[in-house]
Design a protein around this motif. Structure first.
Motif, PDB file in Angstrom:
ATOM      1  N   VAL A  11      -2.527  85.603 -20.310  1.00 59.02           N
ATOM      2  CA  VAL A  11      -2.934  85.439 -22.001  1.00 59.02           C
ATOM      3  C   VAL A  11      -2.170  84.034 -21.596  1.00 59.02           C
ATOM      4  N   ALA A  12      -1.071  83.884 -20.947  1.00 59.95           N
ATOM      5  CA  ALA A  12      -0.783  82.201 -21.259  1.00 59.95           C
ATOM      6  C   ALA A  12      -1.099  81.509 -20.287  1.00 59.95           C
ATOM      7  N   GLY A  13      -2.428  82.045 -19.051  1.00 63.34           N
ATOM      8  CA  GLY A  13      -3.176  81.222 -18.238  1.00 63.34           C
ATOM      9  C   GLY A  13      -4.344  80.898 -18.917  1.00 63.34           C
ATOM     10  N   TYR A  34      -5.442  80.029 -10.212  1.00 69.40           N
ATOM     11  CA  TYR A  34      -4.613  80.373  -9.259  1.00 69.40           C
ATOM     12  C   TYR A  34      -3.725  81.747 -10.108  1.00 69.40           C
ATOM     13  N   ASP A  35      -5.381  83.188  -9.668  1.00 69.88           N
ATOM     14  CA  ASP A  35      -4.080  84.158  -9.385  1.00 69.88           C
ATOM     15  C   ASP A  35      -5.021  85.409  -8.634  1.00 69.88           C
ATOM     16  N   GLN A  36      -4.192  86.394  -8.405  1.00 69.46           N
ATOM     17  CA  GLN A  36      -4.689  87.721  -7.404  1.00 69.46           C
ATOM     18  C   GLN A  36      -6.385  88.162  -7.907  1.00 69.46           C
ATOM     19  N   LYS A  38      -6.846  91.350  -8.865  1.00 73.51           N
ATOM     20  CA  LYS A  38      -7.146  92.515  -9.416  1.00 73.51           C
ATOM     21  C   LYS A  38      -6.414  92.209 -10.972  1.00 73.51           C
ATOM     22  N   THR A  39      -5.638  91.229 -10.892  1.00 82.22           N
ATOM     23  CA  THR A  39      -5.264  91.295 -12.460  1.00 82.22           C
ATOM     24  C   THR A  39      -5.913  89.714 -13.056  1.00 82.22           C
ATOM     25  N   PHE A  40      -6.641  89.386 -12.277  1.00 85.45           N
ATOM     26  CA  PHE A  40      -7.005  88.051 -12.582  1.00 85.45           C
ATOM     27  C   PHE A  40      -7.714  87.986 -13.992  1.00 85.45           C
ATOM     28  N   GLY A  43      -3.863  90.122 -16.923  1.00 84.08           N
ATOM     29  CA  GLY A  43      -2.681  90.140 -16.435  1.00 84.08           C
ATOM     30  C   GLY A  43      -2.084  91.043 -16.516  1.00 84.08           C
ATOM     31  N   LEU A  44      -0.808  91.649 -16.037  1.00 82.38           N
ATOM     32  CA  LEU A  44      -0.078  92.629 -16.121  1.00 82.38           C
ATOM     33  C   LEU A  44      -0.380  93.847 -17.380  1.00 82.38           C
ATOM     34  N   PRO A  45       0.253  93.630 -18.727  1.00 75.85           N
ATOM     35  CA  PRO A  45      -0.153  94.667 -18.717  1.00 75.85           C
ATOM     36  C   PRO A  45      -1.082  95.408 -19.573  1.00 75.85           C
ATOM     37  N   TYR A  46      -2.534  94.405 -19.764  1.00 76.93           N
ATOM     38  CA  TYR A  46      -3.884  94.530 -20.011  1.00 76.93           C
ATOM     39  C   TYR A  46      -4.767  95.135 -18.872  1.00 76.93           C
ATOM     40  N   GLN A  47      -4.463  95.066 -17.632  1.00 74.40           N
ATOM     41  CA  GLN A  47      -5.602  95.750 -16.477  1.00 74.40           C
ATOM     42  C   GLN A  47      -6.201  97.325 -17.181  1.00 74.40           C
ATOM     43  N   ILE A  55      -1.813  98.537 -27.473  1.00 73.36           N
ATOM     44  CA  ILE A  55      -1.490  97.541 -28.315  1.00 73.36           C
ATOM     45  C   ILE A  55      -0.649  98.339 -28.990  1.00 73.36           C
ATOM     46  N   ASN A  56       0.897  97.659 -28.968  1.00 78.42           N
ATOM     47  CA  ASN A  56       1.925  98.217 -30.198  1.00 78.42           C
ATOM     48  C   ASN A  56       2.171  97.211 -30.842  1.00 78.42           C
ATOM     49  N   GLN A  57       1.115  96.339 -31.336  1.00 83.24           N
ATOM     50  CA  GLN A  57       0.827  95.680 -32.494  1.00 83.24           C
ATOM     51  C   GLN A  57      -1.332  96.159 -32.754  1.00 83.24           C
ATOM     52  N   TYR A 118      -2.146  84.668  -4.327  1.00 86.92           N
ATOM     53  CA  TYR A 118      -1.090  84.722  -5.126  1.00 86.92           C
ATOM     54  C   TYR A 118       0.324  82.957  -4.661  1.00 86.92           C
ATOM     55  N   VAL A 119       0.115  82.428  -5.323  1.00 88.65           N
ATOM     56  CA  VAL A 119       0.457  80.718  -4.971  1.00 88.65           C
ATOM     57  C   VAL A 119       2.512  81.171  -4.330  1.00 88.65           C
ATOM     58  N   LEU A 120       2.398  80.816  -3.458  1.00 87.04           N
ATOM     59  CA  LEU A 120       3.787  81.302  -2.729  1.00 87.04           C
ATOM     60  C   LEU A 120       4.742  79.966  -2.769  1.00 87.04           C
ATOM     61  N   THR A 148       3.213  82.493 -14.855  1.00 86.82           N
ATOM     62  CA  THR A 148       2.937  83.890 -14.017  1.00 86.82           C
ATOM     63  C   THR A 148       4.087  85.009 -14.614  1.00 86.82           C
ATOM     64  N   GLY A 149       4.094  84.532 -15.184  1.00 88.40           N
ATOM     65  CA  GLY A 149       4.052  86.103 -16.275  1.00 88.40           C
ATOM     66  C   GLY A 149       5.662  87.143 -15.489  1.00 88.40           C
ATOM     67  N   HIS A 150       5.341  88.272 -15.806  1.00 86.86           N
ATOM     68  CA  HIS A 150       6.428  89.502 -16.129  1.00 86.86           C
ATOM     69  C   HIS A 150       7.233  88.975 -14.405  1.00 86.86           C
ATOM     70  N   LEU A 151       8.418  88.884 -15.130  1.00 89.97           N
ATOM     71  CA  LEU A 151       9.883  89.068 -13.981  1.00 89.97           C
ATOM     72  C   LEU A 151       9.460  90.683 -13.794  1.00 89.97           C
ATOM     73  N   GLY A 448       5.243  81.910 -21.671  1.00 85.73           N
ATOM     74  CA  GLY A 448       5.170  83.235 -21.608  1.00 85.73           C
ATOM     75  C   GLY A 448       6.201  83.525 -21.009  1.00 85.73           C
ATOM     76  N   GLN A 449       6.077  84.817 -20.650  1.00 85.65           N
ATOM     77  CA  GLN A 449       7.237  86.140 -19.792  1.00 85.65           C
ATOM     78  C   GLN A 449       8.291  85.109 -19.140  1.00 85.65           C
ATOM     79  N   LEU A 450       8.487  84.387 -17.899  1.00 85.77           N
ATOM     80  CA  LEU A 450       8.742  83.496 -18.158  1.00 85.77           C
ATOM     81  C   LEU A 450      10.400  82.843 -18.178  1.00 85.77           C
ATOM     82  N   SER A 459       4.720  87.959 -27.397  1.00 88.93           N
ATOM     83  CA  SER A 459       3.835  88.655 -28.061  1.00 88.93           C
ATOM     84  C   SER A 459       2.680  87.609 -27.241  1.00 88.93           C
ATOM     85  N   ALA A 460       1.018  88.512 -27.312  1.00 90.30           N
ATOM     86  CA  ALA A 460       0.176  87.468 -26.404  1.00 90.30           C
ATOM     87  C   ALA A 460       0.402  86.803 -27.773  1.00 90.30           C
ATOM     88  N   ARG A 461       0.081  87.185 -29.142  1.00 82.96           N
ATOM     89  CA  ARG A 461      -0.337  85.796 -29.865  1.00 82.96           C
ATOM     90  C   ARG A 461       0.778  84.640 -30.082  1.00 82.96           C
TER      91      ARG A 461
END
Ligand SMILES: Cc1cc2nc3c(=O)[nH]c(=O)nc-3n(C[C@H](O)[C@H](O)[C@H](O)COP(=O)(O)OP(=O)(O)OC[C@H]3O[C@@H](n4cnc5c(N)ncnc54)[C@H](O)[C@@H]3O)c2cc1C
Length: 483
Positions: A11-13, A34-36, A38-40, A43-47, A55-57, A118-120, A148-151, A448-450, A459-461
């Protein structure tokens, strides 16, 4: 030509990319994402995952277009044939499809370079630019957006790597499908992830015996909105006026007073609601479902306050912020974090029928040959064969095995430092990274989550709106600097 890197395409990117597209200042910039694979774009929650994950909203709060709050609702109508979807909860996989479409449109317009790696590491160069490294090479940029989102997940009983323990459960369909029928499955935690897991496991019709474990055994409530309600006290106008009067800060006591005035003027008795619904016990959840939701006015106030909340938190002194997080935030967050009504109904039905049960007072977990012994404070211990982690994310930013290589490197090089309230420290509202070694890092932004501890509302919005603000403000700054 200025070069910009976006690291992470959730969502953030995606929002950063869209914001760059819509701001003329960036028209001739070269952009790399940059992103892998799989989740390009999700992101994590909406793959892609089970349709049971909701969606919780409601859909009318999930648009990724700032000027059109109903964009996701229109997409549902257009792409999925859903009529009147505004107040409903839809699958997160569908939302992922919506996000991917947003990304596709932006990619078509901007034609960025996409690197599915992935960026290293990110290094600061002497000339103030940033070198971004992946396994296949490196490149140097003027501006970097860390999205980079969720920790990592917490692992409170240090079970990562144990057989039959699912430390990182998503995507559930991929991770949990192999659990055999009739297994006794434990879920640690009672937050929204645990509800995802319960919905997924029960949809498999494999007669699992599902046991939740947590310290309290309490769950989230569901939320309904009162559309006519308007805020009069918890406003940016009041905040800015009070900041002028108090040297840039606003006392927590004053904010509390505004909150109570807001509630009082809407005939809400917060103390009573706290007694009746403040924990999320089984009885309280049932009571909430019986009549017209008695919490809807309070929930609407809290929801409508969300866009101002980060600025309110930034206006507190550190001591007041600590006091808020210690004494008020748990209850505030309980009323703020909603579970879809249909999830609540299925939880209660399963609980009543004995298909799921909830154990409280979890103290420790011991690994045995056949699974896990769950040690409880008040009752006899229990045994489960499979154990799924739903304890939520660890926002503490300690370097560890659980972190990605990039985050460990950024901490190690002192490019970032942890915020006492979670995630990394950034300036506000411009979200430039504050490094213990270099100070404020011009052109290195985090989203975002970072930046959970600063932004709080994730939230996404909210993430999307903040990304636009950061990108637009940074355009003004770079123009002023005339570089
Ligand atoms: C299970 C779950 C459900 C949620 N449900 C909702 C909901 O219903 N509604 C809502 O509004 N919010 C929800 N949220 C909140 C959610 O945090 C936000 O909506 C949003 O998805 C966060 O976006 P993000 O871009 O910050 O992070 P992410 O979605 O985590 O995306 C980060 C991306 O960065 C990539 N990345 C990470 N490290 C690197 C690296 N080193 N190099 C390259 N790429 C990297 C990742 O692969 C990922 O694709 C939910 C959160 C979770 C965890």
């Amino acid at each position: 030509m200025r070069k910009i890197a976006i690291i992470g395409a959730g969502v953030a990117g995606i929002s950063v990319l869209n914001a760059l597209l819509k701001n003329a200042y960036y028209a001739d910039c070269e952009i790399v994402i940059y992103d892998q694979q799989k989740t390009f774009g999700t992101g994590l929650p909406y793959q892609p995952d089970s349709k049971e994950l909701l969606i919780n909203q409601t859909a009318d709060t999930m648009s990724l277009i700032p000027e059109d709050p109903l964009d996701f609702v229109k997409w549902l109508e257009r792409e999925k044939g859903v009529a009147d979807g505004a107040k409903k909860h839809f699958s997160r996989t569908w939302y992922g499809e919506y996000l991917k479409e947003q990304l596709k449109k932006a990619v078509k317009a901007i034609e960025p370079t996409i690197i599915h790696e992935y960026v290293l590491n990110v290094r600061v160069e002497k000339n103030g630019k940033y070198t971004v490294e992946t396994i296949v090479g490196s490149a140097t940029y003027d501006i970097v957006h860390l999205c980079t989102g969720h920790l990592p997940y917490q692992d409170p009983y240090q079970l990562m790597g144990e057989n039959k323990y699912y430390y990182h459960p998503y995507p559930l369909q991929e991770t949990l499908s192999a659990i055999p029928p009739k297994a006794r499955v434990g879920i640690i935690g009672t937050g929204l992830t645990s509800i995802d897991i319960m919905r997924f496991l029960t949809s498999q019709n494999k007669e699992y015996k599902i046991q939740f474990f947590s310290r309290t055994g309490n769950f989230s409530l569901y939320r309904e909105m009162e559309s006519e309600l308007t805020l009069h006290y918890l406003t940016m106008k009041n905040l800015n006026r009070a900041k002028k009067e108090h040297n840039g800060y606003v006392p927590l006591e004053m904010m509390k007073e505004w909150f109570y005035l807001e509630c009082f003027s809407n005939e809400i008795d917060v103390k009573e609601l706290q007694v009746l619904y403040g924990k999320g016990t089984k009885e309280q959840l049932k009571k909430q479902l019986i009549n017209k939701n008695p919490l809807s006015k309070l929930q609407t106030i809290i929801y409508k306050f969300d866009p101002c909340l980060p600025d309110f938190l930034q206006a507190l002194t550190v001591e007041d912020k600590k006091a808020f997080f210690s004494f008020y935030e748990p209850l505030f967050n309980h009323f703020r974090t909603p579970m879809p009504k249909e999830s609540l109904r299925s939880l209660l039905a399963l609980w009543d029928s004995g298909k799921v049960d909830v154990a409280t007072g979890l103290q420790n977990v011991e690994v045995t040959d056949s699974g896990f012994d769950m040690i409880l404070a008040h009752e006899k211990g229990m045994h489960v064969e499979y154990l799924i982690n739903a304890t939520g994310h660890d926002f503490s930013m300690e370097p560890s095995l659980y972190q990605t290589e990039l985050i460990n490197q950024l901490i190690d090089q002192q490019l970032v430092q942890s915020s006492e309230f979670g995630g990394i420290q950034v300036t506000w509202p411009n979200a430039e990274v504050i490094s213990p070694k270099y100070g404020q890092l011009k052109g290195l932004y985090a989203h975002g989550q970072l930046i959970k501890g600063t932004q709080y509302v994730n939230s996404a919005r909210a993430i999307m709106l903040r990304a636009y603000q950061v990108v637009n403000e940074s355009a003004k700054e770079w123009t002023q600097r005339n570089v």
